[in-house]
Design a protein around this motif. Structure first.
Motif, PDB file in Angstrom:
ATOM      1  N   ARG A   1       0.835  -1.202   0.000  1.00 36.88           N
ATOM      2  CA  ARG A   1       0.000   0.000   0.000  1.00 36.88           C
ATOM      3  C   ARG A   1       0.876   1.260   0.000  1.00 36.88           C
ATOM      4  O   ARG A   1       0.643   2.173  -0.784  1.00 36.88           O
ATOM      5  CB  ARG A   1      -0.917  -0.026   1.214  1.00 36.88           C
ATOM      6  CG  ARG A   1      -1.918   1.087   1.250  1.00 36.88           C
ATOM      7  CD  ARG A   1      -2.759   0.980   2.507  1.00 36.88           C
ATOM      8  NE  ARG A   1      -4.128   1.329   2.230  1.00 36.88           N
ATOM      9  CZ  ARG A   1      -5.120   1.170   3.063  1.00 36.88           C
ATOM     10  NH1 ARG A   1      -4.909   0.641   4.240  1.00 36.88           N
ATOM     11  NH2 ARG A   1      -6.325   1.540   2.732  1.00 36.88           N
ATOM     12  N   ALA A   2       1.880   1.288   0.854  1.00 32.84           N
ATOM     13  CA  ALA A   2       2.780   2.444   0.898  1.00 32.84           C
ATOM     14  C   ALA A   2       3.575   2.552  -0.405  1.00 32.84           C
ATOM     15  O   ALA A   2       3.732   3.650  -0.950  1.00 32.84           O
ATOM     16  CB  ALA A   2       3.721   2.347   2.095  1.00 32.84           C
ATOM     17  N   ARG A   3       4.053   1.434  -0.904  1.00 33.50           N
ATOM     18  CA  ARG A   3       4.803   1.462  -2.165  1.00 33.50           C
ATOM     19  C   ARG A   3       3.955   2.035  -3.287  1.00 33.50           C
ATOM     20  O   ARG A   3       4.454   2.817  -4.114  1.00 33.50           O
ATOM     21  CB  ARG A   3       5.304   0.069  -2.526  1.00 33.50           C
ATOM     22  CG  ARG A   3       6.445  -0.377  -1.623  1.00 33.50           C
ATOM     23  CD  ARG A   3       6.826  -1.812  -1.826  1.00 33.50           C
ATOM     24  NE  ARG A   3       7.405  -2.062  -3.132  1.00 33.50           N
ATOM     25  CZ  ARG A   3       7.770  -3.268  -3.550  1.00 33.50           C
ATOM     26  NH1 ARG A   3       7.608  -4.323  -2.775  1.00 33.50           N
ATOM     27  NH2 ARG A   3       8.284  -3.421  -4.751  1.00 33.50           N
ATOM     28  N   ALA A   4       2.681   1.676  -3.319  1.00 31.25           N
ATOM     29  CA  ALA A   4       1.788   2.199  -4.363  1.00 31.25           C
ATOM     30  C   ALA A   4       1.624   3.704  -4.241  1.00 31.25           C
ATOM     31  O   ALA A   4       1.594   4.409  -5.263  1.00 31.25           O
ATOM     32  CB  ALA A   4       0.432   1.502  -4.286  1.00 31.25           C
ATOM     33  N   VAL A   5       1.535   4.210  -3.030  1.00 29.53           N
ATOM     34  CA  VAL A   5       1.440   5.668  -2.840  1.00 29.53           C
ATOM     35  C   VAL A   5       2.699   6.337  -3.364  1.00 29.53           C
ATOM     36  O   VAL A   5       2.632   7.325  -4.113  1.00 29.53           O
ATOM     37  CB  VAL A   5       1.208   6.023  -1.350  1.00 29.53           C
ATOM     38  CG1 VAL A   5       1.341   7.531  -1.123  1.00 29.53           C
ATOM     39  CG2 VAL A   5      -0.159   5.542  -0.892  1.00 29.53           C
ATOM     40  N   TYR A   6       3.854   5.807  -2.991  1.00 30.83           N
ATOM     41  CA  TYR A   6       5.113   6.416  -3.439  1.00 30.83           C
ATOM     42  C   TYR A   6       5.234   6.370  -4.965  1.00 30.83           C
ATOM     43  O   TYR A   6       5.661   7.350  -5.592  1.00 30.83           O
ATOM     44  CB  TYR A   6       6.308   5.736  -2.777  1.00 30.83           C
ATOM     45  CG  TYR A   6       6.322   5.881  -1.278  1.00 30.83           C
ATOM     46  CD1 TYR A   6       6.027   7.100  -0.672  1.00 30.83           C
ATOM     47  CD2 TYR A   6       6.616   4.815  -0.452  1.00 30.83           C
ATOM     48  CE1 TYR A   6       6.035   7.245   0.699  1.00 30.83           C
ATOM     49  CE2 TYR A   6       6.632   4.949   0.924  1.00 30.83           C
ATOM     50  CZ  TYR A   6       6.337   6.167   1.497  1.00 30.83           C
ATOM     51  OH  TYR A   6       6.341   6.300   2.852  1.00 30.83           O
ATOM     52  N   GLU A   7       4.862   5.261  -5.563  1.00 30.95           N
ATOM     53  CA  GLU A   7       4.914   5.161  -7.023  1.00 30.95           C
ATOM     54  C   GLU A   7       3.953   6.158  -7.665  1.00 30.95           C
ATOM     55  O   GLU A   7       4.282   6.760  -8.689  1.00 30.95           O
ATOM     56  CB  GLU A   7       4.607   3.729  -7.463  1.00 30.95           C
ATOM     57  CG  GLU A   7       5.728   2.773  -7.130  1.00 30.95           C
ATOM     58  CD  GLU A   7       5.366   1.304  -7.301  1.00 30.95           C
ATOM     59  OE1 GLU A   7       4.211   0.994  -7.670  1.00 30.95           O
ATOM     60  OE2 GLU A   7       6.247   0.456  -7.039  1.00 30.95           O
ATOM     61  N   HIS A   8       2.792   6.341  -7.061  1.00 33.06           N
ATOM     62  CA  HIS A   8       1.822   7.321  -7.567  1.00 33.06           C
ATOM     63  C   HIS A   8       2.437   8.726  -7.593  1.00 33.06           C
ATOM     64  O   HIS A   8       2.128   9.525  -8.485  1.00 33.06           O
ATOM     65  CB  HIS A   8       0.560   7.302  -6.704  1.00 33.06           C
ATOM     66  CG  HIS A   8      -0.432   8.366  -7.069  1.00 33.06           C
ATOM     67  ND1 HIS A   8      -1.248   8.274  -8.180  1.00 33.06           N
ATOM     68  CD2 HIS A   8      -0.723   9.552  -6.483  1.00 33.06           C
ATOM     69  CE1 HIS A   8      -1.998   9.359  -8.253  1.00 33.06           C
ATOM     70  NE2 HIS A   8      -1.704  10.145  -7.239  1.00 33.06           N
ATOM     71  N   PHE A   9       3.302   9.011  -6.642  1.00 32.17           N
ATOM     72  CA  PHE A   9       3.954  10.320  -6.558  1.00 32.17           C
ATOM     73  C   PHE A   9       5.236  10.380  -7.383  1.00 32.17           C
ATOM     74  O   PHE A   9       5.956  11.369  -7.328  1.00 32.17           O
ATOM     75  CB  PHE A   9       4.241  10.691  -5.104  1.00 32.17           C
ATOM     76  CG  PHE A   9       3.059  11.318  -4.413  1.00 32.17           C
ATOM     77  CD1 PHE A   9       2.955  12.703  -4.306  1.00 32.17           C
ATOM     78  CD2 PHE A   9       2.048  10.534  -3.890  1.00 32.17           C
ATOM     79  CE1 PHE A   9       1.867  13.283  -3.682  1.00 32.17           C
ATOM     80  CE2 PHE A   9       0.956  11.113  -3.256  1.00 32.17           C
ATOM     81  CZ  PHE A   9       0.870  12.483  -3.155  1.00 32.17           C
ATOM     82  N   GLY A  10       5.535   9.336  -8.144  1.00 30.24           N
ATOM     83  CA  GLY A  10       6.671   9.374  -9.052  1.00 30.24           C
ATOM     84  C   GLY A  10       7.961   8.799  -8.510  1.00 30.24           C
ATOM     85  O   GLY A  10       9.012   8.940  -9.139  1.00 30.24           O
ATOM     86  N   PHE A  11       7.920   8.125  -7.368  1.00 24.29           N
ATOM     87  CA  PHE A  11       9.125   7.470  -6.859  1.00 24.29           C
ATOM     88  C   PHE A  11       9.372   6.198  -7.651  1.00 24.29           C
ATOM     89  O   PHE A  11       8.435   5.504  -8.043  1.00 24.29           O
ATOM     90  CB  PHE A  11       8.964   7.127  -5.370  1.00 24.29           C
ATOM     91  CG  PHE A  11       9.169   8.286  -4.449  1.00 24.29           C
ATOM     92  CD1 PHE A  11      10.407   8.530  -3.868  1.00 24.29           C
ATOM     93  CD2 PHE A  11       8.116   9.140  -4.157  1.00 24.29           C
ATOM     94  CE1 PHE A  11      10.578   9.604  -3.015  1.00 24.29           C
ATOM     95  CE2 PHE A  11       8.282  10.213  -3.302  1.00 24.29           C
ATOM     96  CZ  PHE A  11       9.523  10.446  -2.728  1.00 24.29           C
ATOM     97  N   GLU A  12      10.645   5.901  -7.873  1.00 25.16           N
ATOM     98  CA  GLU A  12      11.046   4.699  -8.599  1.00 25.16           C
ATOM     99  C   GLU A  12      11.946   3.860  -7.716  1.00 25.16           C
ATOM    100  O   GLU A  12      12.773   4.389  -6.974  1.00 25.16           O
ATOM    101  CB  GLU A  12      11.799   5.074  -9.876  1.00 25.16           C
ATOM    102  CG  GLU A  12      10.947   5.847 -10.858  1.00 25.16           C
ATOM    103  CD  GLU A  12      11.730   6.289 -12.084  1.00 25.16           C
ATOM    104  OE1 GLU A  12      11.079   6.495 -13.121  1.00 25.16           O
ATOM    105  OE2 GLU A  12      12.963   6.429 -12.011  1.00 25.16           O
ATOM    106  N   GLU A  13      11.791   2.551  -7.826  1.00 28.00           N
ATOM    107  CA  GLU A  13      12.629   1.635  -7.061  1.00 28.00           C
ATOM    108  C   GLU A  13      14.051   1.682  -7.596  1.00 28.00           C
ATOM    109  O   GLU A  13      14.264   1.602  -8.816  1.00 28.00           O
ATOM    110  CB  GLU A  13      12.062   0.218  -7.177  1.00 28.00           C
ATOM    111  CG  GLU A  13      12.758  -0.790  -6.320  1.00 28.00           C
ATOM    112  CD  GLU A  13      12.100  -2.157  -6.367  1.00 28.00           C
ATOM    113  OE1 GLU A  13      12.854  -3.148  -6.263  1.00 28.00           O
ATOM    114  OE2 GLU A  13      10.865  -2.244  -6.505  1.00 28.00           O
TER     115      GLU A  13
END
Length: 143
Positions: free
Chosen positions: A108-120
């Motif tokens: 869930r947190a990873r999805a939020v970060y990805e939504h904001f443009g964060f990349e692994e």
């Protein structure tokens, strides 16, 4: 966030991160660095602190230190609003990149970060006290 917010913040910290919660001393240390290198915020709903978030910033780099929202308020946009505030502060401070670590078992947190443009960008093996990996993420900020 101020020292007066710590009782509520620490209750959320222990509820959200039972296996690797920060101590009150660690949190006070973070607050002691405001505004020099830190920016901490709380989210308040109906007079109650329901979340908090923090940013460390130095030179052209910033790091999301923590984001936590009471379980009863998760999924309502509070975490995203606090993340947006941290990203805005990173930009105001001249950061060009923002980094964070997120538990590999927290989709869930990873999805939020990805939504904001964060990349692994990598993995820290057994980073958390219980042996869970941390996924390292980065967001490049617009000039």
């Amino acid at each position: 966030m101020t020292a007066a917010d710590l009782p509520a913040v620490m209750a959320i910290e222990r509820a959200t991160f039972p296996l690797d919660a920060w101590s009150e001393g660690m949190m006070r240390g973070e607050l002691d660095e405001q505004p020099r290198t830190r920016h901490y915020v709380v989210a308040v709903v109906d007079g109650e602190i329901v979340g908090y978030a923090g940013l460390a910033a130095a030179a052209d780099q910033a790091d999301v230190q923590t984001i936590a929202v009471l379980e009863t308020h998760q999924g309502t946009g509070i975490g995203g609003a606090m993340l947006a505030e941290l990203l805005g502060e990173a930009r105001r401070r001249g950061a060009r990149e923002v980094f964070l670590e997120v538990r590999s078992d927290n989709p869930r947190a990873r999805a939020v970060y990805e939504h904001f443009g964060f990349e692994e960008i990598g993995t820290r093996r057994r980073y958390y006290d219980d042996g869970t990996d941390a996924i390292m993420m980065r967001k490049k900020l617009d000039g």
